[in-house]
Design an enzyme around this catalytic site. Sequence first.
Site, PDB file in Angstrom:
ATOM      1  N   GLU A  40       8.788  20.226 -24.164  1.00 49.30           N
ATOM      2  CA  GLU A  40       8.046  20.444 -22.904  1.00 49.30           C
ATOM      3  C   GLU A  40       8.592  21.687 -22.188  1.00 49.30           C
ATOM      4  O   GLU A  40       7.847  22.401 -21.523  1.00 49.30           O
ATOM      5  CB  GLU A  40       8.139  19.220 -21.976  1.00 49.30           C
ATOM      6  CG  GLU A  40       7.433  17.958 -22.483  1.00 49.30           C
ATOM      7  CD  GLU A  40       5.907  17.940 -22.266  1.00 49.30           C
ATOM      8  OE1 GLU A  40       5.334  18.924 -21.748  1.00 49.30           O
ATOM      9  OE2 GLU A  40       5.282  16.921 -22.632  1.00 49.30           O
ATOM     10  N   GLU A  94      -5.272  17.845 -10.146  1.00 53.53           N
ATOM     11  CA  GLU A  94      -5.756  18.326 -11.434  1.00 53.53           C
ATOM     12  C   GLU A  94      -7.240  18.681 -11.426  1.00 53.53           C
ATOM     13  O   GLU A  94      -8.013  18.262 -12.282  1.00 53.53           O
ATOM     14  CB  GLU A  94      -5.459  17.294 -12.543  1.00 53.53           C
ATOM     15  CG  GLU A  94      -5.536  17.910 -13.936  1.00 53.53           C
ATOM     16  CD  GLU A  94      -4.876  17.074 -15.024  1.00 53.53           C
ATOM     17  OE1 GLU A  94      -3.843  16.446 -14.751  1.00 53.53           O
ATOM     18  OE2 GLU A  94      -5.401  17.070 -16.135  1.00 53.53           O
ATOM     19  N   HIS A  96      -1.487  19.480 -25.436  1.00 48.97           N
ATOM     20  CA  HIS A  96      -1.675  18.037 -25.293  1.00 48.97           C
ATOM     21  C   HIS A  96      -2.994  17.526 -25.870  1.00 48.97           C
ATOM     22  O   HIS A  96      -3.151  16.330 -26.062  1.00 48.97           O
ATOM     23  CB  HIS A  96      -1.551  17.621 -23.825  1.00 48.97           C
ATOM     24  CG  HIS A  96      -0.116  17.599 -23.342  1.00 48.97           C
ATOM     25  ND1 HIS A  96       0.705  18.699 -23.398  1.00 48.97           N
ATOM     26  CD2 HIS A  96       0.649  16.604 -22.820  1.00 48.97           C
ATOM     27  CE1 HIS A  96       1.903  18.386 -22.911  1.00 48.97           C
ATOM     28  NE2 HIS A  96       1.898  17.119 -22.560  1.00 48.97           N
ATOM     29  N   LYS A 119       6.558  23.621 -12.867  1.00 53.54           N
ATOM     30  CA  LYS A 119       5.733  22.436 -12.633  1.00 53.54           C
ATOM     31  C   LYS A 119       5.473  22.261 -11.134  1.00 53.54           C
ATOM     32  O   LYS A 119       4.347  21.969 -10.717  1.00 53.54           O
ATOM     33  CB  LYS A 119       6.356  21.166 -13.216  1.00 53.54           C
ATOM     34  CG  LYS A 119       5.466  19.947 -12.920  1.00 53.54           C
ATOM     35  CD  LYS A 119       5.401  18.910 -13.984  1.00 53.54           C
ATOM     36  CE  LYS A 119       4.326  17.871 -13.635  1.00 53.54           C
ATOM     37  NZ  LYS A 119       4.396  16.667 -14.439  1.00 53.54           N
ATOM     38  N   ARG A 137       0.803  -1.222   0.000  1.00 54.28           N
ATOM     39  CA  ARG A 137       0.000   0.000   0.000  1.00 54.28           C
ATOM     40  C   ARG A 137       0.840   1.278   0.000  1.00 54.28           C
ATOM     41  O   ARG A 137       0.397   2.333   0.428  1.00 54.28           O
ATOM     42  CB  ARG A 137      -0.981   0.051   1.164  1.00 54.28           C
ATOM     43  CG  ARG A 137      -2.019  -1.033   1.053  1.00 54.28           C
ATOM     44  CD  ARG A 137      -3.167  -0.861   2.006  1.00 54.28           C
ATOM     45  NE  ARG A 137      -3.927  -2.094   1.984  1.00 54.28           N
ATOM     46  CZ  ARG A 137      -3.602  -3.167   2.696  1.00 54.28           C
ATOM     47  NH1 ARG A 137      -2.562  -3.120   3.510  1.00 54.28           N
ATOM     48  NH2 ARG A 137      -4.309  -4.268   2.592  1.00 54.28           N
ATOM     49  N   ASN A 140      -1.420  20.807 -19.575  1.00 52.21           N
ATOM     50  CA  ASN A 140      -1.869  20.068 -20.758  1.00 52.21           C
ATOM     51  C   ASN A 140      -1.858  20.926 -22.011  1.00 52.21           C
ATOM     52  O   ASN A 140      -2.378  20.525 -23.049  1.00 52.21           O
ATOM     53  CB  ASN A 140      -3.280  19.523 -20.551  1.00 52.21           C
ATOM     54  CG  ASN A 140      -3.278  18.375 -19.568  1.00 52.21           C
ATOM     55  OD1 ASN A 140      -2.296  17.653 -19.451  1.00 52.21           O
ATOM     56  ND2 ASN A 140      -4.366  18.224 -18.838  1.00 52.21           N
ATOM     57  N   LYS A 159       2.395  11.784 -10.390  1.00 58.65           N
ATOM     58  CA  LYS A 159       1.586  10.872 -11.212  1.00 58.65           C
ATOM     59  C   LYS A 159       2.447   9.678 -11.591  1.00 58.65           C
ATOM     60  O   LYS A 159       3.542   9.841 -12.140  1.00 58.65           O
ATOM     61  CB  LYS A 159       1.112  11.569 -12.484  1.00 58.65           C
ATOM     62  CG  LYS A 159      -0.048  12.505 -12.285  1.00 58.65           C
ATOM     63  CD  LYS A 159      -0.605  12.887 -13.655  1.00 58.65           C
ATOM     64  CE  LYS A 159      -1.651  13.973 -13.543  1.00 58.65           C
ATOM     65  NZ  LYS A 159      -2.103  14.431 -14.870  1.00 58.65           N
ATOM     66  N   HIS A 184       6.870  11.774 -27.666  1.00 57.51           N
ATOM     67  CA  HIS A 184       5.817  12.542 -27.002  1.00 57.51           C
ATOM     68  C   HIS A 184       5.959  14.059 -27.237  1.00 57.51           C
ATOM     69  O   HIS A 184       5.018  14.730 -27.653  1.00 57.51           O
ATOM     70  CB  HIS A 184       5.812  12.219 -25.511  1.00 57.51           C
ATOM     71  CG  HIS A 184       4.848  13.062 -24.730  1.00 57.51           C
ATOM     72  ND1 HIS A 184       3.486  12.951 -24.877  1.00 57.51           N
ATOM     73  CD2 HIS A 184       5.058  14.058 -23.825  1.00 57.51           C
ATOM     74  CE1 HIS A 184       2.895  13.829 -24.075  1.00 57.51           C
ATOM     75  NE2 HIS A 184       3.832  14.505 -23.430  1.00 57.51           N
ATOM     76  N   ARG A 227      -3.850  22.673 -12.678  1.00 57.20           N
ATOM     77  CA  ARG A 227      -2.890  21.713 -13.244  1.00 57.20           C
ATOM     78  C   ARG A 227      -3.162  21.449 -14.717  1.00 57.20           C
ATOM     79  O   ARG A 227      -2.281  21.035 -15.449  1.00 57.20           O
ATOM     80  CB  ARG A 227      -2.890  20.412 -12.421  1.00 57.20           C
ATOM     81  CG  ARG A 227      -1.726  19.486 -12.763  1.00 57.20           C
ATOM     82  CD  ARG A 227      -1.489  18.383 -11.737  1.00 57.20           C
ATOM     83  NE  ARG A 227      -0.429  17.503 -12.223  1.00 57.20           N
ATOM     84  CZ  ARG A 227       0.188  16.593 -11.489  1.00 57.20           C
ATOM     85  NH1 ARG A 227      -0.128  16.433 -10.220  1.00 57.20           N
ATOM     86  NH2 ARG A 227       1.120  15.836 -12.009  1.00 57.20           N
ATOM     87  N   HIS A 230      -1.919  14.508 -27.861  1.00 59.72           N
ATOM     88  CA  HIS A 230      -2.302  13.139 -27.496  1.00 59.72           C
ATOM     89  C   HIS A 230      -3.039  12.441 -28.637  1.00 59.72           C
ATOM     90  O   HIS A 230      -2.857  11.242 -28.866  1.00 59.72           O
ATOM     91  CB  HIS A 230      -3.198  13.142 -26.252  1.00 59.72           C
ATOM     92  CG  HIS A 230      -2.421  13.297 -24.971  1.00 59.72           C
ATOM     93  ND1 HIS A 230      -2.999  13.781 -23.815  1.00 59.72           N
ATOM     94  CD2 HIS A 230      -1.138  13.016 -24.660  1.00 59.72           C
ATOM     95  CE1 HIS A 230      -2.076  13.804 -22.849  1.00 59.72           C
ATOM     96  NE2 HIS A 230      -0.949  13.349 -23.336  1.00 59.72           N
TER      97      HIS A 230
END
Length: 362
Positions: free
Chosen positions: A184, A236, A247, A226, A120, A244, A142, A264, A240, A251
């Site tokens: 980025e 988010e 993106h 960031k 956990r 994106n 993340k 990416h 946040r 994406h």
Amino acid sequence: MIDPIRIDVTAGTRTSPILIGEGLSDDLGTLLNSHGIGSRRFIVSNPAVWRLHGERLRTALGGGDPILLPDGERFKNLQAVSKIYEPLIRANADRGSTIIAVGGGVVGDTAGFAAATFLRGIALVHVPTTLLAQVDSSIGGKVGVNHALGKNLIGAFHQPVLVVIDPALLTTLPRREFRSGLYEVVKYGVISSRSLFDRLDADVTSLFAKDGRALVPAIVESCRIKADVVSKDERESGLRRILNYGHTVGHALEAVTNYRRFRHGEAIALGMLAAADLAAVRGALAERERQALANLITKLGPLPSVADLSIPGIIEAIRRDKKVVDGRLHFVIAIEIGATMTVDDVTEDELRGVLVRLGMKT
Ligand SMILES: NC(=O)c1ccc[n+]([C@@H]2O[C@H](COP(=O)([O-])OP(=O)(O)OC[C@H]3O[C@@H](n4cnc5c(N)ncnc54)[C@H](O)[C@@H]3O)[C@@H](O)[C@H]2O)c1
Ligand SMILES: [Zn+2]
């Protein structure tokens, strides 16, 4: 030992320090000790990274064999996570143990997910080795892996106890991977810092030479932006989302090409061009600002072609993406270099126009 620059991510009650400095990985063992990280440490890396930097890191850590995961986005899955659990269980790892992820975003996300879920949750340290991982994926907590049916569908929030960023590790990074990370960095400039943007534009040659005088400040400033955004909005719920930027279309480009054509960052570069075009047509972004972004992206190198990609396919992929809330498309646009806003009334016609101008098939 060199004096690192420290930036903190504060999420909830905990603080995740990010330390940045050239050559810092040579002091990894000392840094872990001074940050109170327990002595039961499990290194996770991949064969390519370990071949290049393993000796140096092993020395810094005072020995230890890593758990090596296969290299590549297609191995960012639950099977790789199991490959981490097994040696931990066999070695009787306990809740005081720490996973040290040494690699790019793939290793960081996978090892991070193992750390988030084993018993956990055990401690996680990131030692990112790609520019993308140093400015983006190692920061913010993340973690996760892909499912055969979609990217990053299985994941968690798990803040690292420490992030150690050594720009010297980037000397071995292939140029295309380096560029992917630079896009980025450009994104951070566009969403939040005109001065970062201008410096990138002025320092392209030194950046590609991986000259620390240009590279270290670019990494530091990106991490600051960031860290600041994540500290204000870890989960988010609002702010946040500005991360994106570029993106939405980015994406979709990755998805319709099955994650094979673009790195990416390259997809994000095209996505930023699309977002800037959308904003310019709406009159929200001055034409000279749009041009400045397009010029910088061009200066950083060629991008894979989009000429054969069909516009309906891209629009469909955008619809499927997580950014559609209640059927409305949320789109982050820049209103100048260094400032953004979110719009939620982008029509399909508008989007189609943008994609036509980006050079795609109708
Ligand atoms: N968690 C997040 O917030 C977040 C954010 C952005 C991206 N990501 C994830 O990050 C992943 C992409 O990360 P990436 O771009 O670092 O790709 P990657 O981890 O696949 O690394 C790219 C390649 O560079 C090699 N490499 C790594 N370090 C090297 C070095 N120092 N010298 C030479 N080669 C080196 C790797 O072995 C790999 O082949 C994606 O899975 C993406 O979903 C996560
Ligand atoms: Zn990104």
